[in-house]
Write an enzyme that holds these catalytic residues in place. Structure first.
Site, PDB file in Angstrom:
ATOM      1  CG  ASP A  58      -3.592 -45.209  49.816  1.00 37.44           C
ATOM      2  OD1 ASP A  58      -3.208 -45.745  48.906  1.00 37.44           O
ATOM      3  OD2 ASP A  58      -4.088 -44.172  49.821  1.00 37.44           O
TER       4      ASP A  58
ATOM      5  CG  HIS B 164      -8.477 -41.968  49.378  1.00 41.68           C
ATOM      6  ND1 HIS B 164      -9.584 -42.672  49.532  1.00 41.68           N
ATOM      7  CD2 HIS B 164      -8.043 -41.391  47.486  1.00 41.68           C
ATOM      8  CE1 HIS B 164     -10.390 -42.599  48.236  1.00 41.68           C
ATOM      9  NE2 HIS B 164      -9.661 -41.876  47.624  1.00 41.68           N
TER      10      HIS B 164
ATOM     11  CB  CYS C 231     -11.586 -39.444  48.094  1.00 43.07           C
ATOM     12  SG  CYS C 231     -13.002 -40.121  47.502  1.00 43.07           S
TER      13      CYS C 231
ATOM     14  CD  GLN D   5      -3.139 -41.493  42.768  1.00 37.91           C
ATOM     15  OE1 GLN D   5      -2.969 -41.599  41.615  1.00 37.91           O
ATOM     16  NE2 GLN D   5      -4.771 -41.520  42.381  1.00 37.91           N
TER      17      GLN D   5
END
Ligand SMILES: Cc1ncc(COP(=O)(O)O)c(C=O)c1O
Length: 414
Positions: free
Chosen positions: A202, A123, A367, A205
């Protein structure tokens, strides 16, 4: 998960009862943001109605209540992720978390010629901050190889290009476009074997779909947004492993993160507070605690299985349709995410047609423009599933997909 249990859960999410364009809402945009349980909404109302005060500042009763409630949630999150309380830091979202690490840690540890390992699946929130930090430090971004079929990071390929100049390894845990889950455990073992690089994940999700034990993952940092996990917008959570607190400078300087301020210099509190300058999103933190209370009493393992079964059902039905391209390896678990296109229909037109049927899905580049270039499309449709979705919703969604396809191919038929 039987229909009655699911109906009880759906009752806890008020927005699921509404209609859109006179149709019952079918919400399949959960990767963008999840819906909110009553417990969270009422928690926020209760906080503002009875307890509102700035935390960590006053000595009056409301300030003490606010501080206590705020810090209690830090403990709840630490338990959920199985880490220490001083390793949990609040901010405004995954984007701010990764920026805080890129600038707070990256600027301290990177030198000209050093390498930042990323993937081309990131992303933009886990790419653009590193691009900026690379410019400032003279470090270089290198993309880790991924398997061209599954998009899983190629661990042997990574081992071949690792050396001591790699100072940062930053990757998604689960992709927001193709749902692939990266083997973080195995990756961190390889990284630790060859380098002292910091490993940044990250988790935007993954937190809402996986049982996490961050200590076992042996990583340095993990960022996510509460709003993708049935919590409020405006709140991010960053896990920063205690062992890098010395290396990582604050990202925001100002009120309440300091010990002593002299005219020309200052020194800072210890973590977590040194990373939390300024008034914090207190109502959001407190209400996210109510989300966690609610989730804690649900059978999460069963619900995650239900999500996966719905995802498999959707992928199976879409992949059986002519003229539908699916952009992920359908043999893998994809954590509720299905990215696809319908031949000859622009994703924005298709998403508008779904909306007219009460169905919310996302269309766009999500994104992740470098990944769109790999997939060779400007945009995709993305349906993303949560545990409150039902088999009936998925089947209706597939019927509507067929209708949309027909409408764009042949026009409206009575
Ligand atoms: C994988 C991933 N990383 C980062 C982000 C950014 O999250 P936020 O906008 O909540 O900061 C998102 C949001 O969609 C995401 O899916």
């Amino acid at each position: 998960m039987n229909a009655k249990q699911l109906a009880t859960i759906r009752d806890e999410f008020p927005v699921l009862q509404r209609t859109v364009h006179d149709q019952p809402l079918i919400y399949l945009d959960n990767a963008a943001t999840s819906q909110k349980p009553k417990a969270m909404i009422e928690g926020m109302l209760d906080y503002y109605t009875y307890h509102n005060a700035n935390s960590h500042r006053g000595v009056h009763q409301l300030a003490l209540e606010s501080t206590e409630a705020f810090e209690a949630v830090r403990g709840q999150i630490a338990d959920w992720l199985q880490v220490q309380t001083n390793e949990i830091i609040f901010n405004s979202g995954t984007t701010e978390g990764i920026n805080a690490i890129a600038f707070g840690l990256g600027l301290s540890v990177l030198e000209p010629g050093d390498k930042i390992f990323l993937t081309q699946l990131e992303h933009h929130a886990n790419l653009v901050p590193w691009q900026e930090v690379a410019k400032l430090t003279g470090a270089e971004i290198v993309f880790m190889p991924v398997d061209p079929q599954t998009y899983v990071i190629d661990l042997q390929g990574v081992a071949k290009i690792l050396d001591q100049s790699v100072k940062i390894v930053a990757t998604h845990h689960v992709s927001n476009v193709i749902g692939v889950q990266q083997p973080i455990n195995e990756l961190s073992k390889i990284i630790r074997e060859y380098t002292n690089a910091h490993i940044i994940i990250d988790g935007a999700q993954s937190v809402s779909h996986l049982k996490l034990n961050l200590k076992n993952l042996d990583i340095d940092a993990y960022c996510f947004s509460a709003h993708k996990m049935y919590g409020p917008t405006g709140l991010g959570i960053m896990y920063i492993n205690e062992r890098i607190h010395q290396d990582m400078a604050p990202f925001k300087y100002g009120g309440e993160m300091i010990n002593q301020v002299d005219d020309f210099s200052s020194n800072y509190k210890v973590s977590p507070w040194k990373y939390e300058g300024g008034t914090q999103p207190i109502a959001e933190v407190v209400s996210f605690g109510k989300t966690l209370d609610y989730l804690s009493q649900l059978p999460m393992d069963e619900l995650w299985e239900h999500e996966q079964a719905l995802t498999d059902r959707l992928i199976h039905q879409l992949s059986a349709m002519d003229g539908v391209s699916i952009y992920q390896d359908i043999s893998q678990e994809t954590h509720g995410i299905v990215s696809y296109n319908i031949e000859a229909i622009h994703p924005h037109d298709a998403a508008t047609a779904y909306d007219l049927e009460g169905i919310a899905i996302r269309a766009g580049h999500h994104c992740a423009q470098p990944l769109m270039r790999i997939l060779n499309v400007p945009a995709t449709l993305r349906a993303s599933i949560s545990f409150y979705n039902t088999v009936e919703e998925i089947d209706y969604f597939v019927q509507v997909t067929k209708r949309i396809k027909e409408f764009f191919e042949h026009g409206f038929r009575k």
